[in-house]
Design a protein around this motif. Sequence first.
Motif, PDB file in Angstrom:
ATOM      1  N   THR A   1      17.380  13.723  -9.801  1.00 32.26           N
ATOM      2  CA  THR A   1      16.671  12.631 -10.475  1.00 32.26           C
ATOM      3  C   THR A   1      15.286  12.435  -9.858  1.00 32.26           C
ATOM      4  N   VAL A   2      14.428  11.721 -10.606  1.00 30.87           N
ATOM      5  CA  VAL A   2      13.109  11.369 -10.073  1.00 30.87           C
ATOM      6  C   VAL A   2      12.854   9.891 -10.370  1.00 30.87           C
ATOM      7  N   ALA A   3      12.154   9.236  -9.440  1.00 23.41           N
ATOM      8  CA  ALA A   3      11.799   7.821  -9.586  1.00 23.41           C
ATOM      9  C   ALA A   3      10.329   7.743 -10.000  1.00 23.41           C
ATOM     10  N   VAL A   4      10.047   6.947 -11.041  1.00 18.41           N
ATOM     11  CA  VAL A   4       8.681   6.879 -11.589  1.00 18.41           C
ATOM     12  C   VAL A   4       8.287   5.428 -11.818  1.00 18.41           C
ATOM     13  N   ARG A   5       7.011   5.118 -11.528  1.00 18.75           N
ATOM     14  CA  ARG A   5       6.524   3.803 -11.953  1.00 18.75           C
ATOM     15  C   ARG A   5       5.045   3.826 -12.299  1.00 18.75           C
ATOM     16  N   VAL A   6       4.631   2.831 -13.079  1.00 23.55           N
ATOM     17  CA  VAL A   6       3.225   2.609 -13.429  1.00 23.55           C
ATOM     18  C   VAL A   6       2.788   1.346 -12.701  1.00 23.55           C
TER      19      VAL A   6
ATOM     20  N   ASP B   1      15.891  13.654   2.958  1.00 25.46           N
ATOM     21  CA  ASP B   1      16.754  13.319   1.822  1.00 25.46           C
ATOM     22  C   ASP B   1      16.422  11.957   1.215  1.00 25.46           C
ATOM     23  N   ASN B   2      15.285  11.373   1.607  1.00 28.96           N
ATOM     24  CA  ASN B   2      14.880  10.085   1.030  1.00 28.96           C
ATOM     25  C   ASN B   2      13.720  10.316   0.062  1.00 28.96           C
ATOM     26  N   PRO B   3      13.998  10.335  -1.255  1.00 27.53           N
ATOM     27  CA  PRO B   3      13.008  10.769  -2.247  1.00 27.53           C
ATOM     28  C   PRO B   3      11.842   9.789  -2.408  1.00 27.53           C
TER      29      PRO B   3
ATOM     30  N   SER C   1      20.959   5.109  -3.830  1.00 33.42           N
ATOM     31  CA  SER C   1      19.550   5.006  -3.450  1.00 33.42           C
ATOM     32  C   SER C   1      19.421   5.393  -1.992  1.00 33.42           C
ATOM     33  N   PRO C   2      19.016   6.624  -1.758  1.00 33.96           N
ATOM     34  CA  PRO C   2      19.058   7.151  -0.392  1.00 33.96           C
ATOM     35  C   PRO C   2      18.361   6.267   0.624  1.00 33.96           C
ATOM     36  N   GLY C   3      17.252   5.637   0.204  1.00 39.96           N
ATOM     37  CA  GLY C   3      16.467   4.837   1.152  1.00 39.96           C
ATOM     38  C   GLY C   3      17.254   3.695   1.750  1.00 39.96           C
ATOM     39  N   THR C   4      18.230   3.163   0.999  1.00 39.23           N
ATOM     40  CA  THR C   4      18.955   1.995   1.484  1.00 39.23           C
ATOM     41  C   THR C   4      19.883   2.343   2.646  1.00 39.23           C
ATOM     42  N   ARG C   5      20.063   3.642   2.926  1.00 43.25           N
ATOM     43  CA  ARG C   5      20.907   4.038   4.070  1.00 43.25           C
ATOM     44  C   ARG C   5      20.199   3.844   5.395  1.00 43.25           C
TER      45      ARG C   5
ATOM     46  N   TYR D   1       0.846  -1.199   0.000  1.00 48.57           N
ATOM     47  CA  TYR D   1       0.000   0.000   0.000  1.00 48.57           C
ATOM     48  C   TYR D   1       0.883   1.251   0.000  1.00 48.57           C
ATOM     49  N   GLY D   2       0.468   2.262  -0.774  1.00 48.41           N
ATOM     50  CA  GLY D   2       1.192   3.520  -0.823  1.00 48.41           C
ATOM     51  C   GLY D   2       0.456   4.607  -0.052  1.00 48.41           C
ATOM     52  N   LEU D   3       1.240   5.591   0.432  1.00 48.52           N
ATOM     53  CA  LEU D   3       0.682   6.795   1.055  1.00 48.52           C
ATOM     54  C   LEU D   3       0.695   7.864  -0.046  1.00 48.52           C
TER      55      LEU D   3
ATOM     56  N   ALA E   1       2.685  10.971  -5.776  1.00 50.05           N
ATOM     57  CA  ALA E   1       3.803  10.470  -4.983  1.00 50.05           C
ATOM     58  C   ALA E   1       3.240   9.449  -4.013  1.00 50.05           C
ATOM     59  N   ALA E   2       3.890   8.289  -3.917  1.00 50.94           N
ATOM     60  CA  ALA E   2       3.385   7.279  -2.985  1.00 50.94           C
ATOM     61  C   ALA E   2       4.521   6.414  -2.459  1.00 50.94           C
ATOM     62  N   PRO E   3       5.087   6.819  -1.321  1.00 49.03           N
ATOM     63  CA  PRO E   3       5.982   5.906  -0.620  1.00 49.03           C
ATOM     64  C   PRO E   3       5.126   4.822   0.034  1.00 49.03           C
ATOM     65  N   SER E   4       5.746   3.754   0.489  1.00 47.09           N
ATOM     66  CA  SER E   4       4.992   2.751   1.225  1.00 47.09           C
ATOM     67  C   SER E   4       4.311   3.429   2.416  1.00 47.09           C
ATOM     68  N   ALA E   5       3.079   2.976   2.726  1.00 47.24           N
ATOM     69  CA  ALA E   5       2.230   3.683   3.700  1.00 47.24           C
ATOM     70  C   ALA E   5       2.487   3.219   5.131  1.00 47.24           C
TER      71      ALA E   5
ATOM     72  N   GLU F   1       8.256  -4.306  -2.104  1.00 48.43           N
ATOM     73  CA  GLU F   1       8.278  -3.086  -2.892  1.00 48.43           C
ATOM     74  C   GLU F   1       8.941  -3.305  -4.250  1.00 48.43           C
ATOM     75  N   SER F   2       8.671  -2.361  -5.152  1.00 52.79           N
ATOM     76  CA  SER F   2       9.164  -2.455  -6.531  1.00 52.79           C
ATOM     77  C   SER F   2      10.690  -2.490  -6.607  1.00 52.79           C
ATOM     78  N   THR F   3      11.168  -3.067  -7.686  1.00 55.99           N
ATOM     79  CA  THR F   3      12.588  -2.994  -8.039  1.00 55.99           C
ATOM     80  C   THR F   3      12.875  -1.557  -8.479  1.00 55.99           C
ATOM     81  N   VAL F   4      13.918  -0.937  -7.913  1.00 56.56           N
ATOM     82  CA  VAL F   4      14.290   0.426  -8.326  1.00 56.56           C
ATOM     83  C   VAL F   4      15.555   0.345  -9.175  1.00 56.56           C
ATOM     84  N   VAL F   5      15.478   0.915 -10.371  1.00 56.21           N
ATOM     85  CA  VAL F   5      16.581   0.825 -11.333  1.00 56.21           C
ATOM     86  C   VAL F   5      16.969   2.222 -11.810  1.00 56.21           C
TER      87      VAL F   5
HETATM   88  O1  TXA Z   1       6.505  -0.781  -4.667  1.00 58.46           O
HETATM   89  C1  TXA Z   1       6.835   0.354  -4.357  1.00 58.46           C
HETATM   90  O2  TXA Z   1       7.818   0.950  -4.871  1.00 58.46           O
HETATM   91  C2  TXA Z   1       5.992   1.088  -3.311  1.00 58.46           C
HETATM   92  C3  TXA Z   1       4.589   1.287  -3.872  1.00 58.46           C
HETATM   93  C4  TXA Z   1       3.704   2.071  -2.970  1.00 58.46           C
HETATM   94  O3  TXA Z   1       4.664   1.858  -5.146  1.00 58.46           O
HETATM   95  N1  TXA Z   1       6.592   2.325  -2.940  1.00 58.46           N
HETATM   96  C5  TXA Z   1       7.730   2.368  -2.209  1.00 58.46           C
HETATM   97  O4  TXA Z   1       8.186   3.644  -1.928  1.00 58.46           O
HETATM   98  O5  TXA Z   1       8.313   1.383  -1.825  1.00 58.46           O
HETATM   99  P1  TXA Z   1       9.262   3.948  -0.793  1.00 58.46           P
HETATM  100  O6  TXA Z   1       9.255   5.426  -0.673  1.00 58.46           O
HETATM  101  O7  TXA Z   1       8.963   3.183   0.421  1.00 58.46           O
HETATM  102  O8  TXA Z   1      10.620   3.512  -1.428  1.00 58.46           O
HETATM  103  C6  TXA Z   1      11.175   4.266  -2.488  1.00 58.46           C
HETATM  104  C7  TXA Z   1      12.598   3.880  -2.704  1.00 58.46           C
HETATM  105  C8  TXA Z   1      13.495   4.401  -1.608  1.00 58.46           C
HETATM  106  O9  TXA Z   1      14.504   3.456  -1.329  1.00 58.46           O
HETATM  107  C9  TXA Z   1      14.081   5.663  -2.226  1.00 58.46           C
HETATM  108  O10 TXA Z   1      15.306   6.029  -1.685  1.00 58.46           O
HETATM  109  C10 TXA Z   1      14.204   5.240  -3.694  1.00 58.46           C
HETATM  110  O11 TXA Z   1      13.042   4.476  -3.934  1.00 58.46           O
HETATM  111  N2  TXA Z   1      14.192   6.399  -4.575  1.00 58.46           N
HETATM  112  C11 TXA Z   1      13.184   7.271  -4.822  1.00 58.46           C
HETATM  113  N3  TXA Z   1      13.574   8.249  -5.656  1.00 58.46           N
HETATM  114  C12 TXA Z   1      14.863   7.997  -5.974  1.00 58.46           C
HETATM  115  C13 TXA Z   1      15.852   8.651  -6.781  1.00 58.46           C
HETATM  116  N4  TXA Z   1      15.565   9.778  -7.422  1.00 58.46           N
HETATM  117  N5  TXA Z   1      17.074   8.088  -6.856  1.00 58.46           N
HETATM  118  C14 TXA Z   1      17.360   6.947  -6.206  1.00 58.46           C
HETATM  119  N6  TXA Z   1      16.488   6.293  -5.412  1.00 58.46           N
HETATM  120  C15 TXA Z   1      15.260   6.801  -5.291  1.00 58.46           C
END
Ligand code: TXA
Length: 340
Positions: free
Chosen positions: A118-123, A62-64, A219-223, A38-40, A141-145, A181-185
Amino acid sequence: MATRPPPPVLAADPAGIAAAVAALRAGELIGLPTETVYGLAGDALDPATVARIFAAKQRPADNPLIVHVAAAEQLGALVTRVTPLARSLARAHWPGPLTLVLDAARRVPSITRGGLDTVAVRVPDHPVATTLLAAIDQPLAAPSANPSGRPSPTRAHHVVAGLGSSVRLVLDGGACPLGVESTVVDARGARPVVLRDGFVTREALGVEADGAPAPRHRSPGTRYAHYAPRCAVEVVPGPDTLVARVEAATAAGERVGVVGTRVAVADALAAQRRTRPGLADVGLVFHVTVDDEVALARELYGAFLAAEEARVDRLLVLAVPEHGVGRAVMDRLRRAAAAA
Ligand code: TXA
Ligand code: MG
């Protein structure tokens, strides 16, 4: 201080979607099901709304955030250049659990990008998310909720329990079908760079499966500490040591739970049957067994939260092989174990 009532969980019927659109247009936040977690969700292009997302999650600035759109055609409006790599990845995996990082267009507020260029995008690939994104016709915008650091929500009631009245409402999508959560590339270059593992595997991306993990700064979140329930999480490397760990922890006075695949738990029992009693006889207060690593991915966060409710002190999770989806599962498990 008066406590505000918990947010309603609404069926994702036309009335529920209309209520969600109205809330989002008013700058409020909602809980939105996706195929992963679920996203917020809130308007990705409105800095005041995005500030509310950071505040609700207590997320480091600083976690986008990931920006969600209804269709691949909307990517071009959010980035300066859709690279050939991004185009081919989007064609292969969207809608789906893949997030692409590209150079951001100026209209994406700095706060959404965590100050990065940079910006992270998904469908997303979930009927409720798709319907809502099409209805509102705005990037969300929807980080995990979940509050920062806590397990991600895979059911509507997890969002209510974690975020309460910071969300106006939660759309009910039932249990999320994937659960991690999604694979971030990073798709800026010629080759994909995996920043976070997920259901779109390194094998599927043609990325060296044994490659070094992405540099942390990318990937800031991984810190940050992540995914941790309010109990100790311990990864048990193989079935042969499980029973000994259960017994040791129980003997130390801990309430112990076990999560693992049925095969691994059966192996654990078989390994100790000669000399020791069964798992059920050693004081286990909680257990979740699943078919395979795909099912483990789907159930993992729910198991963390259920273990908390069962007042487990120590949750022993049997490791799965580190390939395919197993890599994402082990990544989340290690972070949860490190944070506890
Ligand atoms: O599956 C998902 O991705 C879920 C659903 C709700 O879509 N969302 C999610 O968002 O997991 P969040 O905010 O919990 O995790 C986003 C991750 C974080 O590790 C963040 O640092 C990374 O994506 N991220 C976001 N924008 C970025 C960027 N511009 N460069 C590098 N990493 C980025
Ligand atoms: Mg998250």
